[in-house]
Write an enzyme that holds these catalytic residues in place. Structure first.
Site, mmCIF file in Angstrom:
data_model
loop_
_atom_site.group_PDB
_atom_site.id
_atom_site.type_symbol
_atom_site.label_atom_id
_atom_site.label_comp_id
_atom_site.label_asym_id
_atom_site.label_seq_id
_atom_site.Cartn_x
_atom_site.Cartn_y
_atom_site.Cartn_z
ATOM 1 C CG HIS A 99 29.809 -54.417 0.974
ATOM 2 N ND1 HIS A 99 30.683 -53.906 1.891
ATOM 3 C CD2 HIS A 99 30.572 -55.010 0.026
ATOM 4 C CE1 HIS A 99 31.920 -54.171 1.514
ATOM 5 N NE2 HIS A 99 31.890 -54.844 0.379
ATOM 6 C CG ASP A 102 28.403 -53.473 4.616
ATOM 7 O OD1 ASP A 102 28.777 -54.646 4.785
ATOM 8 O OD2 ASP A 102 28.941 -52.682 3.818
HETATM 9 C C1 XLS Z 1 38.071 -56.724 0.718
HETATM 10 C C2 XLS Z 1 37.744 -55.547 -0.051
HETATM 11 C C3 XLS Z 1 36.333 -55.023 0.132
HETATM 12 C C4 XLS Z 1 36.008 -54.021 -0.928
HETATM 13 C C5 XLS Z 1 34.558 -53.767 -1.114
HETATM 14 O O1 XLS Z 1 39.218 -57.107 0.865
HETATM 15 O O2 XLS Z 1 38.687 -54.554 0.225
HETATM 16 O O3 XLS Z 1 36.152 -54.504 1.407
HETATM 17 O O4 XLS Z 1 36.641 -52.801 -0.705
HETATM 18 O O5 XLS Z 1 33.864 -54.922 -1.400
#
Ligand code: XLS
Ligand code: NI
Ligand code: NI
Length: 433
Positions: A99, A102
């Protein structure tokens, strides 16, 4: 080199007889499975957020990890990037996912945040070039910062919708630049906490318009990857609109996007929605929506999205069975949306969690391939539906109700039940695990 992972050497395949913890016992990237290299089937990706950004907090306590890259500025983000690529070199997995939040610090303005993103992307581009590591998908975190608390595209405030549009544009640009193979939309805050203050119809309309713009932008910039939506029923919101595969299919149909968008299906989210993972995968495959997977399990007792590394071979095997039956991944892959338990403090824990998970998936894949090659499940399935192969049965699908009823009466039809053979099939499946 940062020396974070000290002297951990790149992990190699050593086979099941090996006593080395830092080795693969089942994941041999070059082993051929159904005519394709194992690495090309599984297409593993490390999740940047869990492995590098997550600090080990839980609802009752904050940071438990101590990492040299924790901090707010660009220097910390750059160190994080260096060490991330050191982990990739140790694991040798082909992909990673991130993301925006991150990888870069939040700036004082949108423009500054975007510049930070672009600057880290430059570092990624160089490292990716040197190492051959690729980007499975990029995405935008539109759920952590307080501006998103009432949603991104579905927010009651149009300024937030605008900010979300600019954010997704920036993340798509970076994903495109890094030759990402997919772009993921996970709508953590696209839902509601209470219906008392929520206009469901309006919010769905906003979400549909937003997604349409995302698809249009993909074509404008020539992004060849797949746009994926990741279903999840709740958490963080009480109710999330992208509840499960079936719900998203209805949403995509409503906005005419069912041929433009596919799904990133997460094991833990399937369980939260009251489904099995293989149910969600089989349904997506039957609708032509199977895109990619997040292979993280939940703790079945705690009942929330605990994002644990997979360790259940039978479950994983049934999941890959659906993937292989559907023809395997195209742009998708196996992302570990998995994090360590908060007491697993050591750099070795981070490495071994991935090693074990890669082995579990390799075992699951091999079992799935063996079942598919044996063909017993598909044979039993086609025998079960064999009655539908007759011309009369097919013709019936086009007949009106009253004509079918007339045929039943004229022929004095009396359907005879036959066994579904569940335990028998389960026994056969267990021979492969
Ligand atoms: C959260 C989600 C997230 C997605 C990406 O529960 O799994 O991590 O995979 O935004
Ligand atoms: Ni999740
Ligand atoms: Ni996920």
């Amino acid at each position: 080199m940062s020396n974070f992972f000290k002297d951990i050497a790149p992990i190699r395949y050593e086979g099941t007889d090996s006593d080395n913890e830092f080795a693969f016992r089942h994941y041999d990237p070059d082993e051929m499975v159904m005519g394709k290299r194992m690495e090309d089937h599984l297409r593993f990706a490390v999740a940047y957020w869990h492995s590098f950004a997550w600090e080990g907090g839980d609802p009752f306590g904050g940071r438990s990890f101590d990492r040299p890259w924790f901090g707010d500025g660009m220097e910390a983000a750059k160190l994080k990037a260096e060490i991330a690529f050191e982990l990739f070199a140790i694991l040798g997995q082909p992909y990673f996912c991130f993301h925006d939040l991150d990888i870069r610090p939040e700036g004082a303005s949108f423009v500054e945040s975007r510049r930070n993103l672009d600057e880290i992307a430059d570092i990624f581009a160089a490292r990716m070039e040197q190492t051959g590591t690729r980007l499975l998908w990029g995405t935008a975190n539109m759920f952590s910062h307080r501006r998103w608390m009432a949603g991104a595209a579905t927010n009651p405030n149009p300024d937030v919708f605008a900010y979300a549009a600019a954010t997704v544009k920036a993340c798509m640009d970076v994903t495109h630049r890094l030759r990402g193979e997919n772009y993921v939309m996970w709508g953590g805050r696209e839902g509601y906490e209470t219906l008392l203050n929520t206009d469901l119809g309006r919010e769905a309309e906003q979400a549909g318009r937003f997604l349409t713009k995302v698809v249009e932008y993909k074509y404008k910039i020539g992004f060849k990857g797949t746009i994926l939506i990741e279903p999840k029923p709740q958490e963080p919101t009480k109710h999330q609109y992208d509840y499960d595969v079936g719900t998203i299919y209805g949403f995509l149909k409503r906005f005419g996007l069912e041929n433009e968008v596919k799904l990133n299906i997460e094991q833990g989210h399937a369980i939260l929605a009251g489904h099995s993972f293989e149910h969600e995968l089989a349904l997506a495959a039957s609708l032509g929506l199977l895109g990619s997977i997040d292979m993280n399990r939940n703790d079945y007792q705690s009942g929330w999205d605990t994002d644990q590394f997979p360790n259940n071979v039978p479950e994983v095997a049934l999941a890959y069975y659906e993937v292989l039956k559907a023809g395997g991944f195209t742009t998708g892959g196996t992302n570990y949306d998995s994090k360590l338990r908060r007491q697993s403090l050591d750099p070795e824990d981070l490495v071994l969690a991935h090693v074990g998970a890669m082995d579990v998936c390799a075992r699951g894949l091999k079992a799935a391939a063996a079942m598919l090659e044996d063909g017993f499940l598909e044979k039993a399935r086609s025998e079960r539906y064999a009655g539908w192969e007759t011309p009369q049965a097919q013709a019936m699908l086009d007949l009106p109700l009253e004509e079918i009823a007339a045929q039943v009466e004229a022929g004095n039809l009396d359907p005879q039940p036959c066994s579904g053979q569940q335990e028998r099939l389960e026994n056969r499946v267990n021979r492969f695990l």
